[in-house]
Design a protein around this motif. Structure first.
Motif, PDB file in Angstrom:
ATOM      1  N   ARG A 119       2.200   9.389  -5.683  1.00 19.24           N
ATOM      2  CA  ARG A 119       2.567  10.718  -5.192  1.00 19.24           C
ATOM      3  C   ARG A 119       3.847  11.249  -5.823  1.00 19.24           C
ATOM      4  O   ARG A 119       3.924  12.396  -6.219  1.00 19.24           O
ATOM      5  N   ARG A 120       4.869  10.421  -5.933  1.00 18.33           N
ATOM      6  CA  ARG A 120       6.171  10.886  -6.391  1.00 18.33           C
ATOM      7  C   ARG A 120       6.596  10.360  -7.751  1.00 18.33           C
ATOM      8  O   ARG A 120       7.523  10.863  -8.332  1.00 18.33           O
ATOM      9  N   GLY A 121       6.018   9.285  -8.185  1.00 14.97           N
ATOM     10  CA  GLY A 121       6.412   8.704  -9.448  1.00 14.97           C
ATOM     11  C   GLY A 121       7.441   7.595  -9.295  1.00 14.97           C
ATOM     12  O   GLY A 121       7.895   7.038 -10.266  1.00 14.97           O
ATOM     13  N   SER A 122       7.845   7.291  -8.032  1.00 14.10           N
ATOM     14  CA  SER A 122       8.782   6.177  -7.797  1.00 14.10           C
ATOM     15  C   SER A 122       8.397   5.485  -6.489  1.00 14.10           C
ATOM     16  O   SER A 122       8.046   6.153  -5.536  1.00 14.10           O
ATOM     17  N   PRO A 123       8.461   4.158  -6.472  1.00 15.43           N
ATOM     18  CA  PRO A 123       8.063   3.441  -5.245  1.00 15.43           C
ATOM     19  C   PRO A 123       9.105   3.494  -4.142  1.00 15.43           C
ATOM     20  O   PRO A 123       8.862   3.064  -3.049  1.00 15.43           O
TER      21      PRO A 123
ATOM     22  N   LEU B 274       0.830  -1.207   0.000  1.00 12.92           N
ATOM     23  CA  LEU B 274       0.000   0.000   0.000  1.00 12.92           C
ATOM     24  C   LEU B 274       0.865   1.258   0.000  1.00 12.92           C
ATOM     25  O   LEU B 274       0.609   2.185  -0.776  1.00 12.92           O
ATOM     26  N   LEU B 275       1.891   1.305   0.840  1.00 16.18           N
ATOM     27  CA  LEU B 275       2.770   2.473   0.867  1.00 16.18           C
ATOM     28  C   LEU B 275       3.554   2.628  -0.432  1.00 16.18           C
ATOM     29  O   LEU B 275       3.799   3.756  -0.880  1.00 16.18           O
ATOM     30  N   ALA B 276       3.944   1.526  -1.059  1.00 16.47           N
ATOM     31  CA  ALA B 276       4.636   1.602  -2.344  1.00 16.47           C
ATOM     32  C   ALA B 276       3.718   2.184  -3.413  1.00 16.47           C
ATOM     33  O   ALA B 276       4.147   3.009  -4.232  1.00 16.47           O
ATOM     34  N   ILE B 277       2.455   1.780  -3.403  1.00 16.19           N
ATOM     35  CA  ILE B 277       1.482   2.313  -4.372  1.00 16.19           C
ATOM     36  C   ILE B 277       1.264   3.802  -4.141  1.00 16.19           C
ATOM     37  O   ILE B 277       1.242   4.598  -5.081  1.00 16.19           O
ATOM     38  N   VAL B 278       1.132   4.205  -2.866  1.00 14.00           N
ATOM     39  CA  VAL B 278       0.937   5.627  -2.546  1.00 14.00           C
ATOM     40  C   VAL B 278       2.157   6.439  -2.967  1.00 14.00           C
ATOM     41  O   VAL B 278       2.021   7.516  -3.552  1.00 14.00           O
ATOM     42  N   ASN B 279       3.363   5.923  -2.703  1.00 12.27           N
ATOM     43  CA  ASN B 279       4.581   6.632  -3.125  1.00 12.27           C
ATOM     44  C   ASN B 279       4.681   6.718  -4.633  1.00 12.27           C
ATOM     45  O   ASN B 279       5.149   7.723  -5.167  1.00 12.27           O
TER      46      ASN B 279
END
Length: 89
Positions: free
Chosen positions: A84-88, A76-81
């Motif tokens: 949000r930023r364009g990189s996991p 979930l945090l990897a998807i949000v990153n």
């Protein structure tokens, strides 16, 4: 009583996942709980059928259940990153 345990374990899982993904400085206690619980639902949907275990949302407080919940929170945090930023990271 299960609800309180669910919140505490969800918060701990969210906190550990945020430490692993290095997003701990960006989120507080409430967001850690949300990440832990939503990540456990995501892990239960994606990973639990493959591994044959439950998650904390299914009252499975075994080591495998906690691991699946943690992996779901990390995903979930990897998807949000990624969004949000364009990189996991």
């Amino acid at each position: 009583m299960n609800f309180i345990i669910w919140l505490v374990v969800g918060g701990l899982i969210g906190w550990v996942a945020s430490m692993i993904m290095k997003t701990d400085a960006q989120q507080g206690v409430i967001l850690n709980v949300v990440v832990g619980i939503v990540g456990a639902m995501l892990g239960g949907w994606l990973l639990a059928p493959m591994l044959g275990t439950g998650t904390i949302n299914q009252n499975d407080f075994s080591l495998a259940g906690l691991g699946v919940s943690l992996l779901g929170a990390i995903i979930l945090l990897a998807i949000v990153n990624l969004v949000r930023r364009g990189s996991p990271r």
